[in-house]
Design a protein around this motif. Structure first.
Motif, short mmCIF file in Angstrom:
data_model
loop_
_atom_site.label_atom_id
_atom_site.label_comp_id
_atom_site.label_asym_id
_atom_site.label_seq_id
_atom_site.Cartn_x
_atom_site.Cartn_y
_atom_site.Cartn_z
N PHE A 289 0.75 -1.33 0.05
CA PHE A 289 0.02 -0.04 -0.05
C PHE A 289 0.95 1.30 0.11
O PHE A 289 2.01 1.30 0.46
CB PHE A 289 -0.88 -0.01 1.09
N PRO A 290 0.28 2.33 -0.35
CA PRO A 290 1.18 3.61 -0.29
C PRO A 290 1.68 3.98 0.80
O PRO A 290 2.78 4.65 0.86
CB PRO A 290 0.20 4.70 -0.87
N ASP A 291 0.88 3.52 2.02
CA ASP A 291 1.50 3.78 3.29
C ASP A 291 2.69 2.90 3.79
O ASP A 291 3.00 2.91 4.96
CB ASP A 291 0.65 3.91 4.57
N GLY A 292 3.12 1.74 3.00
CA GLY A 292 3.86 1.09 3.29
C GLY A 292 3.53 -0.52 3.93
O GLY A 292 4.27 -1.43 3.93
N ARG A 293 2.28 -0.45 4.29
CA ARG A 293 1.78 -1.69 4.93
C ARG A 293 1.51 -2.66 3.73
O ARG A 293 1.22 -2.56 2.52
CB ARG A 293 0.30 -1.52 5.47
N LEU A 294 1.94 -3.92 3.92
CA LEU A 294 1.63 -5.04 2.89
C LEU A 294 0.33 -5.35 2.67
O LEU A 294 -0.33 -5.56 3.53
CB LEU A 294 2.55 -6.21 3.53
N TRP A 295 0.35 -5.56 1.36
CA TRP A 295 -1.22 -6.21 0.76
C TRP A 295 -1.03 -7.47 0.66
O TRP A 295 -0.58 -8.17 -0.11
CB TRP A 295 -1.41 -5.49 -0.41
N ARG A 296 -1.54 -8.48 1.86
CA ARG A 296 -1.31 -9.91 2.04
C ARG A 296 -2.01 -10.69 1.00
O ARG A 296 -3.15 -11.22 1.78
CB ARG A 296 -1.30 -10.33 3.37
N ILE A 297 -1.99 -10.63 -0.07
CA ILE A 297 -2.81 -11.34 -1.03
C ILE A 297 -3.26 -12.86 -0.69
O ILE A 297 -4.16 -13.35 -1.09
CB ILE A 297 -2.48 -11.01 -2.51
N GLY A 298 -2.26 -13.48 -0.17
CA GLY A 298 -2.32 -14.71 0.37
C GLY A 298 -2.62 -15.06 1.63
O GLY A 298 -3.02 -15.96 2.20
N GLY A 299 -3.06 -14.04 2.49
CA GLY A 299 -3.28 -13.78 3.98
C GLY A 299 -2.09 -14.17 4.63
O GLY A 299 -0.98 -13.88 4.47
N ASP A 300 -2.13 -14.44 6.18
CA ASP A 300 -1.25 -14.50 6.82
C ASP A 300 -1.68 -15.23 8.08
O ASP A 300 -2.74 -15.15 8.50
CB ASP A 300 -0.98 -13.14 7.29
N THR A 301 -0.74 -15.93 8.66
CA THR A 301 -0.85 -16.58 9.85
C THR A 301 -0.31 -16.16 11.08
O THR A 301 -0.30 -16.88 12.32
CB THR A 301 -0.47 -18.18 9.87
N ARG A 302 0.27 -15.04 10.95
CA ARG A 302 0.98 -14.39 12.18
C ARG A 302 0.31 -13.04 12.60
O ARG A 302 -0.72 -12.72 12.22
CB ARG A 302 2.35 -14.05 11.67
N MET A 303 0.77 -12.54 13.89
CA MET A 303 0.21 -11.41 14.52
C MET A 303 0.58 -10.43 13.25
O MET A 303 1.50 -10.28 12.48
CB MET A 303 1.12 -10.96 15.63
N ARG A 304 -0.66 -9.54 13.03
CA ARG A 304 -0.44 -8.55 11.93
C ARG A 304 0.21 -7.26 12.10
O ARG A 304 0.61 -6.85 13.71
CB ARG A 304 -1.76 -8.12 11.28
N TYR A 305 0.70 -6.61 11.40
CA TYR A 305 1.52 -5.47 11.60
C TYR A 305 2.72 -5.49 12.40
O TYR A 305 3.11 -4.59 13.22
CB TYR A 305 0.53 -4.02 12.20
N CYS A 431 -3.67 -18.76 3.06
CA CYS A 431 -3.73 -19.38 4.14
C CYS A 431 -5.00 -20.15 4.81
O CYS A 431 -5.03 -21.01 5.65
CB CYS A 431 -3.15 -18.46 5.42
N GLN A 432 -6.00 -19.39 4.57
CA GLN A 432 -7.19 -20.08 4.74
C GLN A 432 -7.87 -20.13 3.28
O GLN A 432 -8.10 -19.10 2.60
CB GLN A 432 -8.13 -18.99 5.68
N LYS A 433 -8.09 -21.34 2.97
CA LYS A 433 -8.28 -21.58 1.28
C LYS A 433 -9.81 -21.63 1.03
O LYS A 433 -10.19 -22.41 1.57
CB LYS A 433 -7.67 -22.98 1.20
N PRO A 434 -10.08 -20.51 0.01
CA PRO A 434 -9.35 -19.67 -0.63
C PRO A 434 -9.61 -18.39 0.06
O PRO A 434 -10.38 -18.19 1.21
CB PRO A 434 -10.07 -19.64 -1.97
N MET A 435 -9.36 -17.17 -0.58
CA MET A 435 -9.80 -15.82 0.03
C MET A 435 -9.49 -14.81 -1.28
O MET A 435 -8.70 -14.98 -2.19
CB MET A 435 -8.85 -15.44 1.17
N GLY A 436 -10.47 -13.73 -0.86
CA GLY A 436 -10.50 -12.49 -1.97
C GLY A 436 -10.48 -11.56 -1.38
O GLY A 436 -10.77 -11.06 -0.20
N MET A 437 -9.91 -10.31 -2.18
CA MET A 437 -10.10 -9.06 -1.45
C MET A 437 -10.38 -7.99 -2.83
O MET A 437 -10.12 -8.12 -3.92
CB MET A 437 -8.66 -8.63 -1.07
#
Length: 557
Positions: A289-305, A431-437
């Motif tokens: 994203f423009p503010d540097g945060r990651l766009w996790r297109i495949g999701g994540d299993t960890r604590m965010r940010y 990570c949770q199959k599937p997902m969209g955004m």
């Protein structure tokens, strides 16, 4: 251009100094040592200690450090940084002591990571090291390098289910071998370190096409160095079993650490260090994203940010210094603002004390590990930006991968369409199959994933999960479409002996329209037998509501 500065990083670290000092443990029997975290021999315990050391080392040697703001004398930080370093050096397998649990650490697939992430702290502290410190450091690096030479095989595979998807560890293991040869060229096995280090590095960001490449590294064709691909041909990474943007970042972060150590010594790094870096960066940038945060297109299993997001800092600094990437300064600035908001919200000098307070109660180690990662990466920004004059000399020839556009990857069933106004994605192997955004292009605080746009069907078991089955994908200018099937499962039932069950089969179709605005999702779900359902959710369009958006949302329906 809006950009971050070394002073911005230092400001955040200074606010953390008091929290770090309060968390240090000083063994009564060893007043010359200290540790941050539990001080055991396990890898994450050691990394917690080394990341905190690196951050305190940078604070202890920065001439701009403001004792009034930080609330801790700089001399005290220097004393404690040296104690943390000596705890790490002395408790290693090559050292004379043990960790607090009576065991020594080191000689594992991941122990090099502890060392790599603290090396900038050692470089900052170089003038304060004793002859004994230097001897222990050399013994540790040589010991780890010999173990990698003799006991560790280079492997690689795209599919994480093979147990051989090793992109980031191949990079940090290759890095420590080259580092040892660089720092101690007189070592008898230095040339062996370089050669195996190159093999590790070339099998880090490796793709199938490398197997037939004639590009030469150290006089040998890439095809002859190649062990296997860790990435798909389109740079999709199946790490931890899903399309993992975060670990793409981790790969580049470890490349950055060795890059800056070579630059500190005025030496030329091995060409293998930068193998496929621009290509992978082009995808990561598309997922930022423009503010540097990651766009996790495949999701994540960890604590965010935190964690993978934190290690974007050394990646951004690498891309500026090596490739003249001018957009990274804005990413840094935006991310530092996110860090500031949370740190000030916590109110106790920690970075994440309020948001992760419950985690700290359950696992102090994991909380301290996440705090240490954030501190270490901020210290990289403070230190490298300061000693390299904010990279002003390297930004004259910008390398600017395109951000808007399409990306797809057959292995992951992944589709991405990024336009000026909309971010659209669909990933079957998530990570949770599937997902969209479907998100506004600047909507980083809206990014969420768990079965997003897929729905959710929960049986009465304690563990409910989905499996992506058959699926197909198509792309067209400005959009994409996909369809497939999902199987919903319910396991870990309370009733003794009750079998796991398939609760439902869901058919899904998704299309990102070429209007840079719309994503259409169609669903049909059917139970496969008589079953008890605890929850049935349709769209499941998750909307975060937390401190990052001021805890206020307005919905229109």
């Amino acid at each position: 251009m809006t950009t971050a500065s070394s002073a911005d990083y230092l400001e955040r670290l200074q606010h953390w100094a008091k929290a770090a000092e309060a968390a240090l443990y000083r063994p009564a029997s060893r007043p010359d040592l200290a540790c941050y975290g539990p001080g055991y021999h396990g890898h994450w315990s050691q990394q917690t200690n080394t990341t905190a050391f690196a951050a305190l080392a940078v604070l202890a040697t920065d001439p701009r450090y403001d004792e009034g703001k930080a609330g801790v004398p700089q001399a005290k930080l220097l004393e404690d940084a040296l104690k943390l370093l000596r705890f790490t050096l002395r408790s290693h397998i090559a050292g004379p002591d043990t960790a607090l649990d009576g065991e020594r650490w080191g000689h594992s697939w991941i122990s090099a990571l502890c060392i790599e992430r603290m090396m900038h702290g050692i470089e900052a502290l170089e003038d304060h090291l004793t002859a004994d410190d230097r001897a222990l450091l050399q013994a540790m690096l040589v010991s780890e390098s010999n173990w990698l030479l003799e006991r560790y095989e280079v492997v690689a595979a795209i599919d994480a289910r093979t147990g051989q998807n090793k992109p980031e560890s191949n990079i940090w293991n290759g890095a420590i071998l080259h580092r040892t040869a660089m720092m101690f060229p007189g070592e008898a096995r230095a040339e062996e370190y370089r050669r195996k280090g190159t093999q590790f590095l070339l099998n880090g960001i490796s793709v199938p096409g490398d197997a037939v490449s004639n590009q030469e590294f150290d006089g040998q064709a890439l095809a002859d160095w190649h062990v296997g691909p860790n990435f798909t041909e389109h740079y999709g990474l199946h790490h931890h079993g899903y399309l993992n943007v975060g670990y793409m970042v981790i790969c580049l972060s470890n490349i950055a650490m060795l890059h800056f150590s070579y630059r500190k010594r005025g030496l030329i790094p091995p060409e293998a260090l930068y193998h496929h870096v621009p290509e992978l960066w082009a995808l990561i940038k598309k997922c930022t994203f423009p503010d540097g945060r990651l766009w996790r297109i495949g999701g994540d299993t960890r604590m965010r940010y935190c964690y993978c997001q934190d290690y974007a800092i050394p990646m951004w600094l690498l891309m500026q210094d090596k490739y003249g990437e001018t957009d990274c300064g804005a990413f840094e600035k935006g991310w530092l603002e996110t860090v500031r908001r949370e740190q000030e919200h916590s109110g106790d000098h920690t970075f994440m004390g309020e948001r992760l307070g419950q985690l700290e109660a359950v696992s102090p180690l994991y909380f301290q590990r996440l705090e240490g990662d954030k501190a270490a990466t901020l210290s990289m920004g403070a230190y490298w930006r300061q000693i390299y004059d904010e990279f002003k000399a390297t930004l004259s020839a910008p390398h600017q991968p395109a951000v808007c556009g399409s990306w797809s990857d057959e292995f992951h069933g992944a589709l991405v369409e990024r336009g000026p106004n909309r971010l659209a994605s669909w990933v079957w192997e998530s990570c949770q199959k599937p997902m969209g955004m479907c998100l506004p292009a600047d909507g980083s605080d809206l990014a969420e994933w768990r079965w997003n746009l897929v729905g959710q069907i929960e049986g009465c078991g304690g563990h409910n999960f989905s499996e992506a089955m058959d699926h197909r994908e198509w792309t067209f200018p400005g959009g994409f479409c996909t369809c497939g099937q999902v199987k919903w499962n319910s396991a870990q039932h309370t009733a003794e002996g009750q079998a796991d069950e398939v609760t439902a089969i869901e058919d899904i179709a998704c299309a990102a329209l070429p209007d840079d605005a719309t994503v259409v999702v169609l669903q049909r779900a059917r139970t496969v037998n008589r079953t008890y359902l605890r929850a049935v959710k349709g769209l499941l369009c998750n909307i975060p509501n937390d401190l990052f958006n001021g805890r206020q949302r307005i919905y229109h329906t």
